[in-house]
Design a protein around this motif. Structure first.
Motif, PDB file in Angstrom:
ATOM      1  N   LEU A 134       0.831  -1.207   0.000  1.00 25.54           N
ATOM      2  CA  LEU A 134       0.000   0.000   0.000  1.00 25.54           C
ATOM      3  C   LEU A 134       0.862   1.251   0.000  1.00 25.54           C
ATOM      4  N   VAL A 135       1.945   1.228   0.774  1.00 25.81           N
ATOM      5  CA  VAL A 135       2.877   2.363   0.777  1.00 25.81           C
ATOM      6  C   VAL A 135       3.492   2.538  -0.604  1.00 25.81           C
ATOM      7  N   ALA A 136       3.872   1.430  -1.249  1.00 22.06           N
ATOM      8  CA  ALA A 136       4.455   1.501  -2.589  1.00 22.06           C
ATOM      9  C   ALA A 136       3.466   2.093  -3.590  1.00 22.06           C
ATOM     10  N   VAL A 137       2.201   1.704  -3.486  1.00 20.57           N
ATOM     11  CA  VAL A 137       1.169   2.252  -4.371  1.00 20.57           C
ATOM     12  C   VAL A 137       1.041   3.758  -4.161  1.00 20.57           C
ATOM     13  N   CYS A 138       1.009   4.186  -2.891  1.00 19.28           N
ATOM     14  CA  CYS A 138       0.887   5.622  -2.594  1.00 19.28           C
ATOM     15  C   CYS A 138       2.091   6.407  -3.126  1.00 19.28           C
ATOM     16  N   ILE A 139       3.290   5.851  -2.961  1.00 14.59           N
ATOM     17  CA  ILE A 139       4.487   6.526  -3.466  1.00 14.59           C
ATOM     18  C   ILE A 139       4.446   6.612  -4.987  1.00 14.59           C
TER      19      ILE A 139
END
Length: 291
Positions: free
Chosen positions: A231-236
């Motif tokens: 999820l963090v990777a998607v947001c970044i």
């Protein structure tokens, strides 16, 4: 305040091509985030880079047959990308050469063949288009293609992510319980190729792997669980796409490289300030107690 809002929103309110580009970046982020995190966990980051270049000859063959046709270049990229992955797997299985080394050898040959094929028929402009993409020229068919690949990726990962994660940390256990690790690995490589092809339609072959790997590498410093870090990777990735488009619009910069440079900035920030394993966390008081 109004000036700040205008800077951040007006390009997307005024121009349809900017909205198309933003939607393409968000769709790519949704698929590339989870797949990129699995590449990081499985220590296959450089393999993702090799596969991104392996797509090039297929796209070049599609270009040779139909010009800058989305569907012919996409089909060619998928077929050749999967073929390279299959050959690399067979080489590592039946010879003493490791899979990463066989991928490296094949990707060097692939990029040379791809550039040669495009040069036979196209111009320098066509070569730049294929290598670096034109995300501002993304149209409805390209958006449908990217969204379809992203949807297929998420549905497939929802079914197979457990055996994939087990294979990351304990492949012998997966084999002992009949988990079909080889089949899972092959299916995962198919997802990698599909997402690289989706990125290729928007960002080009050289930039696509940046959207796949940089957000995932950044997220590695912020989370402990797969779906959290995904999820963090998607947001970044979404943040990188949005800010890269704004930088490109306001400062007249190339769009694909702008997006990747923002993602690179996020990686450097995470490398220094991330909460897990970053440079700063290693020098905080008591960090030696937590390993």
């Amino acid at each position: 305040m109004n000036t700040f809002v205008d800077i951040c929103l007006s390009p997307f309110q005024e121009f349809l091509f900017m909205r198309h580009a933003l939607v393409a970046c968000f769709a790519l982020a949704l698929g590339c985030g989870p797949v990129g995190m699995l590449l990081v966990l499985r220590r296959m980051s450089l393999m993702g880079d090799a596969l991104s270049h392996a797509v090039l000859p297929g796209a070049a063959i599609g270009f040779l047959v139909s010009g800058l046709s989305l569907y012919s270049m996409t089909i060619g990229g998928i077929v050749v990308g999967l073929l390279v992955a299959l050959i690399a797997g067979l080489v590592s299985r039946y010879t003493s050469l490791r899979e990463d080394a066989s991928f490296a050898a094949l990707y060097l040959v692939s990029i040379a063949v791809g550039v040669l094929i495009i040069s036979l028929r196209g111009t320098n402009v066509d070569l730049i288009h294929v290598l670096f993409g034109t995300i501002l020229a993304v149209d409805d068919p390209a958006l449908i293609l990217v969204a379809s690949i992203t949807s297929l990726t998420l549905f497939t990962l929802a079914f197979i992510y457990r055996p994939l994660l087990v294979e990351c940390f304990d492949p012998d256990y997966l084999k002992s319980v009949g988990g079909h690790g080889g089949a899972m690995h092959s299916l995962f490589l198919v997802l990698v190729v599909l997402n690289l092809v989706a990125g290729f339609t928007a960002l080009g072959t050289l930039m696509a792997v940046g959207m796949l790997m940089l957000p995932a590498a950044s997220a590695h410093f912020w989370g402990n669980q797969y779906w959290t870090t995904s999820l963090v990777a998607v947001c970044i990735a979404m943040f990188s796409g949005y800010c890269g488009l704004l930088l490109s619009y306001h400062f007249n910069l190339p769009t694909g490289p702008s997006i990747i440079l923002v993602a690179g900035g996020c990686y450097l920030f995470s490398l220094v300030f991330g909460r897990k394993g970053s440079l700063l966390s290693r020098y905080q008081p008591g960090s030696h107690l937590t390993g």
